[in-house]
Every structure is written in structure tokens, then in C-alpha cells.
Write a protein that holds these residues in place. Structure first.
Motif, PDB file in Angstrom:
ATOM      1  N   ARG A  63      -8.425  51.999 -25.391  1.00  0.00           N
ATOM      2  CA  ARG A  63      -9.051  51.183 -24.362  1.00  0.00           C
ATOM      3  C   ARG A  63     -10.556  51.109 -24.633  1.00  0.00           C
ATOM      4  O   ARG A  63     -11.178  52.108 -24.957  1.00  0.00           O
ATOM      5  CB  ARG A  63      -8.795  51.817 -22.994  1.00  0.00           C
ATOM      6  CG  ARG A  63      -9.230  50.948 -21.846  1.00  0.00           C
ATOM      7  CD  ARG A  63      -9.015  51.580 -20.498  1.00  0.00           C
ATOM      8  NE  ARG A  63      -7.859  52.443 -20.427  1.00  0.00           N
ATOM      9  CZ  ARG A  63      -7.595  53.186 -19.372  1.00  0.00           C
ATOM     10  NH1 ARG A  63      -8.391  53.188 -18.331  1.00  0.00           N
ATOM     11  NH2 ARG A  63      -6.526  53.949 -19.356  1.00  0.00           N
ATOM     12  N   PRO A  64     -11.168  49.929 -24.516  1.00  0.00           N
ATOM     13  CA  PRO A  64     -12.615  49.839 -24.746  1.00  0.00           C
ATOM     14  C   PRO A  64     -13.373  50.670 -23.703  1.00  0.00           C
ATOM     15  O   PRO A  64     -12.952  50.789 -22.565  1.00  0.00           O
ATOM     16  CB  PRO A  64     -12.924  48.356 -24.607  1.00  0.00           C
ATOM     17  CG  PRO A  64     -11.716  47.709 -24.042  1.00  0.00           C
ATOM     18  CD  PRO A  64     -10.562  48.645 -24.193  1.00  0.00           C
ATOM     19  N   GLY A  65     -14.467  51.244 -24.129  1.00  0.00           N
ATOM     20  CA  GLY A  65     -15.292  52.029 -23.215  1.00  0.00           C
ATOM     21  C   GLY A  65     -14.854  53.478 -23.086  1.00  0.00           C
ATOM     22  O   GLY A  65     -15.381  54.199 -22.259  1.00  0.00           O
ATOM     23  N   THR A  66     -13.898  53.907 -23.898  1.00  0.00           N
ATOM     24  CA  THR A  66     -13.468  55.297 -23.885  1.00  0.00           C
ATOM     25  C   THR A  66     -14.000  55.958 -25.145  1.00  0.00           C
ATOM     26  O   THR A  66     -13.653  55.559 -26.250  1.00  0.00           O
ATOM     27  CB  THR A  66     -11.925  55.406 -23.853  1.00  0.00           C
ATOM     28  OG1 THR A  66     -11.452  54.716 -22.697  1.00  0.00           O
ATOM     29  CG2 THR A  66     -11.480  56.840 -23.794  1.00  0.00           C
ATOM     30  N   TYR A  67     -14.873  56.950 -24.958  1.00  0.00           N
ATOM     31  CA  TYR A  67     -15.528  57.576 -26.091  1.00  0.00           C
ATOM     32  C   TYR A  67     -15.266  59.081 -26.102  1.00  0.00           C
ATOM     33  O   TYR A  67     -15.198  59.706 -25.056  1.00  0.00           O
ATOM     34  CB  TYR A  67     -17.041  57.338 -26.029  1.00  0.00           C
ATOM     35  CG  TYR A  67     -17.385  55.877 -25.991  1.00  0.00           C
ATOM     36  CD1 TYR A  67     -17.360  55.120 -27.152  1.00  0.00           C
ATOM     37  CD2 TYR A  67     -17.702  55.254 -24.795  1.00  0.00           C
ATOM     38  CE1 TYR A  67     -17.658  53.769 -27.126  1.00  0.00           C
ATOM     39  CE2 TYR A  67     -17.998  53.898 -24.763  1.00  0.00           C
ATOM     40  CZ  TYR A  67     -17.979  53.167 -25.925  1.00  0.00           C
ATOM     41  OH  TYR A  67     -18.257  51.828 -25.886  1.00  0.00           O
ATOM     42  N   PRO A  68     -15.143  59.669 -27.283  1.00  0.00           N
ATOM     43  CA  PRO A  68     -14.981  61.123 -27.366  1.00  0.00           C
ATOM     44  C   PRO A  68     -16.304  61.837 -27.098  1.00  0.00           C
ATOM     45  O   PRO A  68     -17.377  61.294 -27.354  1.00  0.00           O
ATOM     46  CB  PRO A  68     -14.522  61.339 -28.805  1.00  0.00           C
ATOM     47  CG  PRO A  68     -15.016  60.158 -29.557  1.00  0.00           C
ATOM     48  CD  PRO A  68     -15.071  59.026 -28.587  1.00  0.00           C
TER      49      PRO A  68
END
Length: 103
Positions: A63-68
Motif C-alpha cells: 500500500r502506498p504510504g507504508t514505510y518500514p
């Protein structure tokens, strides 16, 4: 075997408790802070190694906007395994910290 670059102040017991979850399909809630904290700071999601750095990502569905995020500095107060429709399993608990009751 790659040496893991644990964040500062992570207890050996917390490291040992979370290692089996690195790269697994289990969702974890990691709470870090000083034992005098009321709530602590929460990271939640799937844990894995990004090279040598322990990292968490909230979901893995691209999903866009999901960062580690790399793990935060300790000490670790709690590590919980989140299980659907069941009570979370306590994987690690700091002996000097009690979460506030939600009354």
C-alpha cells in the motif's frame, strides 16, 4: 551469519525473545521507553532484518504510504504477539514496568 545491529539499550532477553519473529508472518507490538514511562512508545507490525538493521513495517501489502522503520532505542518494556480474535501473547515483559490500566 549476519550480525544484527540492535538499537542502544535493548536488553539481551528482549533480543532473544524477538529473534524467532524476524522474517515471520506474526504481527508484533513493541513498546519501548524507560521503566518510569506511563505508556512508552509503540511500534507495531511485521519485523524483519533490513541488512543488519532490525526493522518493522505496519503491513506488507505494498500500500502506498507504508514505510518500514528501524527499531527504536530501548529499553524494551513489552513485546506482544498480536493474534487475530485472541488476547495478545506476551513475548517479553520488563520486570520493572507495568502498563497503566485502561479503565
Amino acid at each position: 551469519m549476519t550480525a544484527i545491529r540492535w538499537p542502544d539499550d535493548w536488553q539481551l532477553e528482549a533480543r532473544a525473545a524477538i529473534e524467532p519473529y524476524l522474517g515471520s508472518h506474526a504481527r508484533l507490538r513493541i513498546i519501548v521507553g524507560t521503566p518510569t514511562s506511563i505508556d512508552g512508545t509503540v511500534l507495531e507490525g511485521f519485523v524483519f532484518l533490513d541488512g543488519e538493521v532490525p526493522t518493522v513495517i505496519h503491513n506488507r501489502d505494498d500500500r502506498p504510504g507504508t514505510y518500514p522503520w528501524p527499531f527504536l532505542r530501548g529499553p524494551v518494556l513489552r513485546i506482544l504477539e498480536l493474534r487475530p480474535r485472541r488476547t495478545p501473547l506476551v513475548v517479553f515483559a520488563h520486570p520493572d514496568w507495568t502498563p497503566r490500566s485502561r479503565t
